[in-house]
Design an enzyme around this catalytic site. Structure first.
Site, short mmCIF file in Angstrom:
data_model
loop_
_atom_site.label_atom_id
_atom_site.label_comp_id
_atom_site.label_asym_id
_atom_site.label_seq_id
_atom_site.Cartn_x
_atom_site.Cartn_y
_atom_site.Cartn_z
N ASP A 171 40.20 47.16 51.95
CA ASP A 171 38.98 46.55 52.45
C ASP A 171 37.95 46.83 51.39
O ASP A 171 37.82 47.95 50.90
CB ASP A 171 38.55 47.12 53.81
N PHE A 174 37.16 35.73 42.21
CA PHE A 174 36.95 35.14 43.53
C PHE A 174 35.81 35.89 44.20
O PHE A 174 35.29 36.87 43.66
CB PHE A 174 38.23 35.19 44.37
N ASN A 183 45.39 36.20 50.05
CA ASN A 183 44.58 35.82 48.90
C ASN A 183 45.43 36.00 47.64
O ASN A 183 45.73 37.12 47.24
CB ASN A 183 43.33 36.70 48.85
N LYS A 241 44.07 38.26 44.82
CA LYS A 241 44.14 39.69 45.13
C LYS A 241 45.59 40.18 44.99
O LYS A 241 45.84 41.25 44.44
CB LYS A 241 43.63 39.93 46.55
#
Length: 196
Positions: free
Chosen positions: A70, A151, A10, A13
């Site tokens: 996570d 996002f 991503n 990120k």
């Protein structure tokens, strides 16, 4: 300079993480740089368990230190859902818009809109060293998306004291208040000590 693989493809990120670690003697590398990589099986019941699973798995695969996160959305009215299933809330390989649509459908009869983003971050080095941090960002969910940045659930996640969603603020503003930003600041401090 130590290469650290970010356990993500991503780009949003990776940009956030690279910015937070820019002052450290590390070179941030995307998982995308390693071609086809089978995904880690995230079968943990918490964000922290899944982050450790990913960090170990991708470190072993690449032979380099790895930083994995996570994170997800916990909605009070949904008893903490989608939680660890945030990325696949509307099904495996669901798009951000599909996940957002399902969330809005599940909240349509709910008055309570409080929620939080939670992030667990794990750094795993090839020598077995593990560093871990957590971060939380509290907010309220809107009935429709606002903003073009960010996002995931960012366009629905309102920060009340800013009256803006995470999709309406700059990456620097987001890093200053977000769950990942908080976890990254703590991780950068721990990594700075570890990498001395």
């Amino acid at each position: 300079m130590k290469e650290v693989v970010i356990a993500s493809k991503n780009s949003g990120k990776i940009t956030e993480i690279a910015a937070a670690l820019a002052h450290l003697p590390v070179k941030v590398v995307s998982l995308a740089d390693f071609g086809e990589v089978a995904e880690a099986v995230e079968d943990g019941s918490t964000f922290a368990e899944n982050a450790l699973i990913k960090a170990k798995y991708y470190s072993n695969f690449t032979g380099k230190a790895c930083l994995a996160d996570d994170s997800g959305l916990e909605v009070d009215a949904l008893n903490g859902a989608p939680g660890v299933y945030s990325a696949r809330y509307a099904g495996e390989n669901a798009s951000d818009s599909e996940n957002n649509k399902k969330l809005l459908e599940n909240l349509k009869d709910e008055d309570c809109r409080t929620a939080r983003f939670r992030c667990s971050l794990v750094f795993y080095d090839i020598n077995g060293e593990v560093l871990s941090t957590d971060g939380v960002c509290e907010g309220v969910l809107l009935n429709e998306p606002r903003g073009n940045g960010g996002f995931g659930y960012d366009p629905l996640f309102l920060i009340p004291n800013l009256d803006k969603t995470l999709a309406e603020i700059s990456i620097n503003e987001k890093n200053a208040i977000s769950h990942r930003g908080a976890a990254l600041r703590s991780m950068a401090e721990k990594m700075a000590v570890y990498l001395k």
